[in-house]
Design a protein around this motif. Structure first.
Motif, PDB file in Angstrom:
ATOM      1  N   GLU A  36      12.994  23.371  28.877  1.00  0.00           N
ATOM      2  CA  GLU A  36      12.875  22.025  29.442  1.00  0.00           C
ATOM      3  C   GLU A  36      12.486  21.000  28.395  1.00  0.00           C
ATOM      4  N   ALA A  37      11.715  21.421  27.386  1.00  0.00           N
ATOM      5  CA  ALA A  37      11.341  20.489  26.323  1.00  0.00           C
ATOM      6  C   ALA A  37      12.588  20.035  25.563  1.00  0.00           C
ATOM      7  N   LEU A  38      13.489  20.979  25.298  1.00  0.00           N
ATOM      8  CA  LEU A  38      14.730  20.624  24.614  1.00  0.00           C
ATOM      9  C   LEU A  38      15.583  19.719  25.482  1.00  0.00           C
ATOM     10  N   ARG A  39      15.683  20.032  26.761  1.00  0.00           N
ATOM     11  CA  ARG A  39      16.437  19.171  27.670  1.00  0.00           C
ATOM     12  C   ARG A  39      15.876  17.749  27.658  1.00  0.00           C
ATOM     13  N   ALA A  40      14.556  17.640  27.627  1.00  0.00           N
ATOM     14  CA  ALA A  40      13.924  16.318  27.626  1.00  0.00           C
ATOM     15  C   ALA A  40      14.240  15.562  26.335  1.00  0.00           C
ATOM     16  N   ARG A  41      14.248  16.262  25.202  1.00  0.00           N
ATOM     17  CA  ARG A  41      14.575  15.611  23.931  1.00  0.00           C
ATOM     18  C   ARG A  41      16.023  15.141  23.929  1.00  0.00           C
ATOM     19  N   VAL A  42      16.912  15.975  24.463  1.00  0.00           N
ATOM     20  CA  VAL A  42      18.323  15.597  24.531  1.00  0.00           C
ATOM     21  C   VAL A  42      18.506  14.377  25.432  1.00  0.00           C
ATOM     22  N   ALA A  43      17.842  14.370  26.573  1.00  0.00           N
ATOM     23  CA  ALA A  43      17.934  13.226  27.481  1.00  0.00           C
ATOM     24  C   ALA A  43      17.412  11.955  26.815  1.00  0.00           C
TER      25      ALA A  43
END
Length: 238
Positions: A36-43
């Motif tokens: 989820e941390a990676l998803r948040a960075r991508v977003a």
């Protein structure tokens, strides 16, 4: 990153972004990441990319025509996600503000971009610094030294694909060293990109071409490949 102007996508979730496009061919992406941390960075990166595009677009009337138009960042994120974390070498042709190249870096690619516009490249480097990315950028042309495009009718024009110092020489690399190459051409330039990969690219490398009308298509050795060959997918019931 080039095509007709597109509207901002309605979602920042890469899985949902591509679903609407792929459902037309009855496949739905299955995104393997649960980070989820990676998803948040991508977003956050996609959101910043749209902010940079809106700032650039606001100056349209202050300068001559410029070929840069923002890609559908959510869609491209989904296309790149399947090979994340594998350390593949990634190249973006015409990296502009650097969003796609930085995105690839965040997903674990060894990512570089080539862009003729030095001001856009400066923005790209600032973006990489802001997100703690190792992506590298070169100011130059992604057309290798000595390359000549000749269309079926003998036309030598390359459209908006400008010429200049070789970005490959600046980076100390060659086109055939990259596993994944991304381009966002204007209409009429796809054949040039396919020819470029056929002549100078790594055999079997994946060329991802994005368009506003067709989403992202993958090519290997000059031939389009079914999305199932490079996206982890499940068949849809509708």
């Amino acid at each position: 990153m080039r095509s007709d102007r597109i509207t901002r996508p309605l979602c920042a979730d890469p899985a949902r972004a591509l679903t609407g496009y792929l459902c037309r061919v009855n496949i739905v992406p299955r995104i393997p990441h649960t980070d989820e941390a990676l998803r948040a960075r991508v977003a956050a990166l996609c959101a910043e990319g749209w902010r940079l595009w809106e700032r650039f677009d606001a100056t349209t009337l202050e300068r001559p025509f410029h070929p840069f138009v923002a890609a559908d960042y959510d869609l491209v994120a989904t296309a790149l996600w399947p090979y994340s974390g594998e350390g593949l070498r990634f190249l973006e042709w015409g990296s502009a503000t650097g969003v796609i190249t930085v995105l690839a870096d965040l997903l674990g690619y060894d990512a570089v971009g080539i862009e003729l516009d030095d001001a856009l490249t400066a923005t790209a480097r600032e973006l990489a610094d802001h997100f703690g990315a190792s992506a590298r950028f070169a100011v130059g042309s992604f057309l290798p030294d000595g390359y000549t495009w000749r269309g079926p009718d003998g036309d030598l024009r390359t459209g908006t694909l400008g010429t200049g110092p070789s970005g490959y020489r600046i980076l100390g690399t060659a086109l055939d060293e990259f596993d994944v190459v991304f381009g966002y051409p204007w209409d009429g330039e796809i054949d040039t990109m396919l020819d470029l990969m056929q002549q100078y690219g790594k055999p079997g490398a994946l060329l991802l071409i994005h368009s506003a009308s067709d989403g992202v298509n993958g090519y290997r050795n000059g031939k389009i490949v079914d999305a199932g060959a490079w996206l982890p997918v499940v068949r849809s019931g509708y």
